[in-house]
Design an enzyme around this catalytic site. Structure first.
Site, PDB file in Angstrom:
ATOM      1  N   SER A 191       0.851  -1.182   0.000  1.00 21.21           N
ATOM      2  CA  SER A 191       0.000   0.000   0.000  1.00 21.21           C
ATOM      3  C   SER A 191       0.896   1.245   0.000  1.00 21.21           C
ATOM      4  O   SER A 191       1.783   1.360  -0.853  1.00 21.21           O
ATOM      5  CB  SER A 191      -0.938  -0.062   1.204  1.00 21.21           C
ATOM      6  OG  SER A 191      -2.065   0.739   1.027  1.00 21.21           O
ATOM      7  N   ASP A 441      -8.715  -5.302  -5.789  1.00 19.32           N
ATOM      8  CA  ASP A 441      -8.333  -4.177  -4.943  1.00 19.32           C
ATOM      9  C   ASP A 441      -8.568  -2.874  -5.697  1.00 19.32           C
ATOM     10  O   ASP A 441      -7.992  -2.668  -6.768  1.00 19.32           O
ATOM     11  CB  ASP A 441      -6.858  -4.312  -4.574  1.00 19.32           C
ATOM     12  CG  ASP A 441      -6.332  -3.151  -3.742  1.00 19.32           C
ATOM     13  OD1 ASP A 441      -7.156  -2.375  -3.213  1.00 19.32           O
ATOM     14  OD2 ASP A 441      -5.097  -3.035  -3.622  1.00 19.32           O
ATOM     15  N   HIS A 466      -6.015  -6.499  -1.656  1.00 22.04           N
ATOM     16  CA  HIS A 466      -4.972  -5.573  -1.225  1.00 22.04           C
ATOM     17  C   HIS A 466      -3.786  -6.313  -0.602  1.00 22.04           C
ATOM     18  O   HIS A 466      -3.916  -7.001   0.396  1.00 22.04           O
ATOM     19  CB  HIS A 466      -5.579  -4.593  -0.207  1.00 22.04           C
ATOM     20  CG  HIS A 466      -4.842  -3.300  -0.088  1.00 22.04           C
ATOM     21  ND1 HIS A 466      -4.579  -2.480  -1.154  1.00 22.04           N
ATOM     22  CD2 HIS A 466      -4.332  -2.664   0.998  1.00 22.04           C
ATOM     23  CE1 HIS A 466      -3.939  -1.398  -0.740  1.00 22.04           C
ATOM     24  NE2 HIS A 466      -3.765  -1.487   0.561  1.00 22.04           N
TER      25      HIS A 466
END
Length: 518
Positions: A191, A441, A466
């Site tokens: 991320s 995601d 994710h």
């Protein structure tokens, strides 16, 4: 977690004076997933991963040179926390170092949810290091969070550039202290941490031999990708499971807004959704629902997880099953409550929901979004299950000025790290980066989805969510997940082999035993 998203103050003001419909309340993107987890100095562990908690005297500002007479020792430095693995499998000086670039949260939480780093380390005889991002967790400048977050002057040093410099200085010092100047470093991150890992590989190529950048939306800036892409992908995930579920959510925003404007409507909504306090605006509820849908799309894993909340496998399927299976005569908003209850109360232990409960600590990211991490977000008219909305930068900037007294620099990230013409730039100037993205995601819309060169590789999982590749391995992992992790580790093995070369290699990889995470 009950209310994982806050709006900028401008949106609150606009809503209160009636310039925006309540359903537009949820237009800003959710923060990258994170969780607050406190740990004590010394020997600690998360799950089966043991580490030693250490602190490094880090410089507050890497990019200025105050005079010695003017330098305030207490204000000029802070204690940066980092975790060092205690597995005992490191090859020693010269052996590889696996370095995780900390995200916007407590580093112990990311350590517990990044099993790939820990599980692959013995295979490569690597030392594991997780470094905490400044202004998060325990790595607070000025001695406390209250002082660090006091105003724009104290927050001015919360930038991606300063964080990368922290990592570079920490790594250089750590290697020197371990007499491991010759140890190759592989960067990891998921991320925002994945963005930092990729950017660090580009900005400090001498520090590492490569980077695994998982679910990193490095293209989510300016107009590089459509501003609607995030919420379009959230919507696609729900439509994929059930068209009727998608349409029910799409219709719910107007019904929620209409009911909120009725006499006694806010009280009725509060009862329908089992809220602990009576709503002040229907926008608060819209925000809460939108946050759930976004996070469900991010963590739509094929296996049960507790990354954000305790959730079943394929949670969107469960949400839509609950929405669609209600008896005839059930209202739209009652169906929505039955669905969102899967996210907020899958265990069935929550008696009422507190919309102001926020255990994830988002203040720092709000500042970053108001300075350099400006990611335009809109709702499309046809593809989205949200009310149409177009990103309005002047209003966004006004909100940041009201909140922090600062004006965002929307073009700074692409100036500092690049983004435009990414294929040409990385092909000519980048090397040894893996970009992983799972197409379920919504952040994948801002990710690198195609191979750029022989050494800048995109690994894409159509059924992935994710940074699922970084998640701890389980016996029930699907074959495609085991295979893609193995592909990543094979590439990393190549980087290390190239570094050591034939002949006097310190690196002696251990053969995998059945999966990439052995």
């Amino acid at each position: 977690m009950m209310h994982p998203l806050r709006r900028f103050l401008l949106l609150l003001l606009l809503l209160l004076v009636g310039l925006l419909p309540a359903a537009v309340w949820s237009l800003a993107p959710p923060r990258f997933p994170r969780h607050q987890h406190r740990s004590r100095p010394g020997v600690n562990g998360v799950g089966d991963y043991e580490y030693e908690t250490r602190y490094f005297r880090q410089r507050l500002d890497h990019f200025s040179f105050p005079g010695v007479a003017d330098e305030d020792e207490a204000a000029a430095f802070f204690q940066q926390r980092y975790l060092v693995g205690r597995g005992g499998g490191w090859a020693g000086p010269g052996g590889p170092i696996f370095f995780y670039c900390g995200n916007e949260g407590d580093i112990a939480w990311f350590a517990s949810n990044s099993g790939l780093v820990w599980e692959a380390a013995p295979r490569f005889a690597a030392l594991v290091v997780f470094a905490e991002h400044r202004y998060y967790g325990e790595s607070m400048p000025f001695g406390s969070k209250a002082k660090a977050y006091n105003d724009s002057k104290s927050l001015a040093y919360l930038t991606a550039e300063q964080a990368l410099a922290d990592f570079a200085v920490l790594l250089t010092d750590l290697k020197r202290n371990l007499s491991a100047e010759g140890s190759p470093v592989v960067l990891f991150g998921g991320s925002y941490g994945g963005m930092l890992a990729a950017w660090m590989r580009l900005k400090y190529p001498h520090i590492s031999v490569g980077a695994l950048s998982s679910s990193a939306p490095i293209l989510q800036f300016e107009d590089i990708v459509p501003s609607t892409i995030f919420y379009d992908l959230v919507s696609d995930d729900f439509r994929r499971e059930s068209l009727s579920c998608f349409l029910t959510i799409k219709d719910s925003w107007k019904e929620l807004d209409d009911q909120g404007n009725e006499q006694g409507g806010l009280l009725k909504l509060s009862k329908t959704f089992h809220l602990c306090q009576t709503l002040k605006t229907s926008g608060d509820l819209s925000d809460w629902l939108s946050s759930a849908y976004s996070y469900l799309a991010m963590v739509d894993y094929p296996l049960p997880s507790e990354f954000l909340m305790p959730l079943p496998a394929n949670p969107i399927k469960e949400v839509c099953r609950n929405i669609d299976s209600q008896p005839e005569g059930t209202s739209t908003l009652e169906r929505i409550y039955a669905g969102v209850n899967v996210y907020y109360n899958y265990t069935g232990t929550v008696g009422c929901f507190d919309l102001n409960d926020d255990p994830h600590g988002m203040g720092g990211w709000d500042w970053q979004a108001c300075t350099e991490m400006v990611m335009p977000m809109s709702y499309s008219e046809g593809r989205s299950m949200y009310p149409p909305y177009k990103f309005d930068y002047p209003s966004y900037a006004d909100g940041c000025i009201k909140s922090y007294g600062v004006r965002p620099r929307p073009r700074w990230i692409t100036t500092e790290f690049g983004g435009h013409n990414i294929t040409t730039v990385l092909e000519k100037f980048g090397s040894n980066i893996i970009f992983f993205n799972g197409l379920l995601d919504p952040w994948s819309g801002g990710g690198v989805l195609k191979n750029i060169s022989e050494s800048v590789i995109a690994i894409v999982a159509p059924l992935g969510a994710h940074h699922i590749d970084l998640r701890p391995a389980t016996p029930d992992d699907p074959d495609w997940l085991v295979a893609l992790r193995e592909s990543e580790l094979k590439i990393i093995s190549g980087w290390l082999s190239d570094y050591y070369g034939a002949g006097g290699a310190v690196f002696q990889p251990v053969a995998a035993k059945g999966s990439s995470s052995s």
